[in-house]
Design a protein around this motif. Structure first.
Motif, short mmCIF file in Angstrom:
data_model
loop_
_atom_site.label_atom_id
_atom_site.label_comp_id
_atom_site.label_asym_id
_atom_site.label_seq_id
_atom_site.Cartn_x
_atom_site.Cartn_y
_atom_site.Cartn_z
N GLY A 37 -1.34 0.95 -6.24
CA GLY A 37 -2.52 0.49 -6.98
C GLY A 37 -2.21 -0.50 -8.08
N ASN B 172 5.20 13.97 -1.56
CA ASN B 172 4.51 13.11 -2.51
C ASN B 172 3.00 13.32 -2.44
N PHE C 230 0.84 -1.21 0.00
CA PHE C 230 0.00 0.00 0.00
C PHE C 230 0.87 1.26 0.00
N MET C 231 0.24 2.40 -0.32
CA MET C 231 0.92 3.70 -0.22
C MET C 231 1.52 3.82 1.18
N PHE D 272 -4.42 12.43 -12.86
CA PHE D 272 -5.69 11.95 -12.27
C PHE D 272 -6.79 12.99 -12.48
N ASP E 244 6.33 4.74 -10.54
CA ASP E 244 5.64 6.05 -10.58
C ASP E 244 6.48 7.09 -11.34
N LYS F 99 8.05 1.27 -0.32
CA LYS F 99 8.54 0.49 -1.47
C LYS F 99 9.75 1.14 -2.15
N ARG G 295 -7.58 -4.05 -1.06
CA ARG G 295 -6.37 -4.51 -1.76
C ARG G 295 -5.56 -5.55 -1.00
N PHE H 6 -5.17 6.36 -15.87
CA PHE H 6 -3.89 6.15 -15.18
C PHE H 6 -3.53 4.67 -15.15
N ARG H 7 -4.54 3.84 -14.87
CA ARG H 7 -4.29 2.38 -14.78
C ARG H 7 -3.85 1.81 -16.13
N GLY I 76 3.62 1.19 -7.71
CA GLY I 76 2.70 2.06 -6.98
C GLY I 76 1.69 1.17 -6.25
N GLU J 12 -0.24 2.85 -16.41
CA GLU J 12 0.52 2.10 -15.41
C GLU J 12 0.79 0.68 -15.91
N ARG K 82 -0.40 12.21 -3.23
CA ARG K 82 -1.06 11.00 -3.71
C ARG K 82 -2.54 11.30 -3.87
N PRO K 83 -3.02 11.34 -5.11
CA PRO K 83 -4.42 11.74 -5.33
C PRO K 83 -5.41 10.91 -4.52
N LEU K 84 -5.17 9.60 -4.41
CA LEU K 84 -6.15 8.75 -3.72
C LEU K 84 -6.07 8.89 -2.20
N ILE L 183 1.54 12.86 -11.29
CA ILE L 183 0.44 11.88 -11.26
C ILE L 183 -0.87 12.54 -10.80
C1 S3P Z 1 -1.52 4.85 -5.99
C2 S3P Z 1 -0.30 4.89 -5.35
C3 S3P Z 1 0.79 5.78 -5.76
C4 S3P Z 1 0.65 6.19 -7.23
C5 S3P Z 1 -0.72 6.70 -7.51
C6 S3P Z 1 -1.81 5.68 -7.20
C7 S3P Z 1 -2.57 3.93 -5.50
O1 S3P Z 1 2.04 5.15 -5.53
O2 S3P Z 1 0.95 5.13 -8.09
O3 S3P Z 1 -0.90 7.86 -6.74
O4 S3P Z 1 -3.55 3.70 -6.21
O5 S3P Z 1 -2.39 3.40 -4.37
P1 S3P Z 1 2.69 4.90 -4.05
O6 S3P Z 1 2.17 3.60 -3.53
O7 S3P Z 1 4.15 4.86 -4.33
O8 S3P Z 1 2.30 6.06 -3.20
#
Ligand code: S3P
Length: 165
Positions: A74, A111, A8-9, A43, A28, A13, A130, A51-52, A72, A55, A113-115, A39
């Motif tokens: 996701g 960083n 996860f975010m 979004f 990313d 990683k 997830r 985005f997916r 990332g 990715e 992170r939109p989500l 990013i």
């Molecule tokens: C995402 C995580 C981000 C990045 C994007 C979407 C996600 O990466 O790919 O913002 O869906 O969890 P990190 O896990 O490196 O923050």
């Protein structure tokens, strides 16, 4: 063989990948290079589904690079990526409980992170959704909450060595 870090975010990683290899690939960053914008901006303009798609494209190009890839959070959202990951044998899940991840996400001001802008409850739901995918795709799971990046990297190195013996 490519070593792939998932989780996860906020699970660290990229930091751990940097300890494992100075030439690691940050998915990313590769995506940002390809789309030519941050990013969060992508979004906003094109949405998560687009985005997916990107990715997946970038991931499938790099998956056989033979080094270390920090994905990332996701990456497990798309079925195509889950299929790719299932075929790999060095997928490492950096696992932590939600509250420590949430703390780290909020402490990371660099960083965007939109989500993660959605508030703890919604993000926790995403984490719960997830979790099973990360776990199911992992060849190795490392609990990261109470460990330094160096300790985590050492666990991964030792595991890799054991795999080769
Ligand atoms: C995402 C995580 C981000 C990045 C994007 C979407 C996600 O990466 O790919 O913002 O869906 O969890 P990190 O896990 O490196 O923050």
């Amino acid at each position: 063989m490519t070593l792939i870090l998932i989780g996860f975010m906020g699970s660290g990683k990229s930091t751990v990948a940097g300890v494992l290899s100075e030439n690691y690939v940050d998915l990313d960053l590769e995506i940002v290079r390809k789309i030519g914008m941050p990013i969060a901006q992508f979004f906003e303009k094109f949405g998560e589904a687009e985005f997916r798609v990107v990715e997946h494209q970038v991931f499938s190009e790099l998956i056989d690079s033979g080094g270390v890839i920090a994905t990332g959070g996701g990456i497990v959202e798309s079925p195509e990526n889950r299929e790719l990951l299932a075929l790999q044998s060095e997928v490492v899940y950096l696992k932590a409980n939600f509250s420590s991840l949430w703390q780290r996400i909020n402490a990371d001001k660099k960083n965007v992170r939109p989500l993660a802008q959605n508030g703890a409850e919604i993000v926790e739901k995403l984490y719960e959704k997830r979790k099973k995918s990360y776990q199911g795709l992992a060849d190795l799971t490392v609990e990261v909450a109470d460990k330094s990046p160096e300790e985590i990297a050492q666990i991964i190195f030792d595991w890799q060595k054991g795999q080769k013996e």
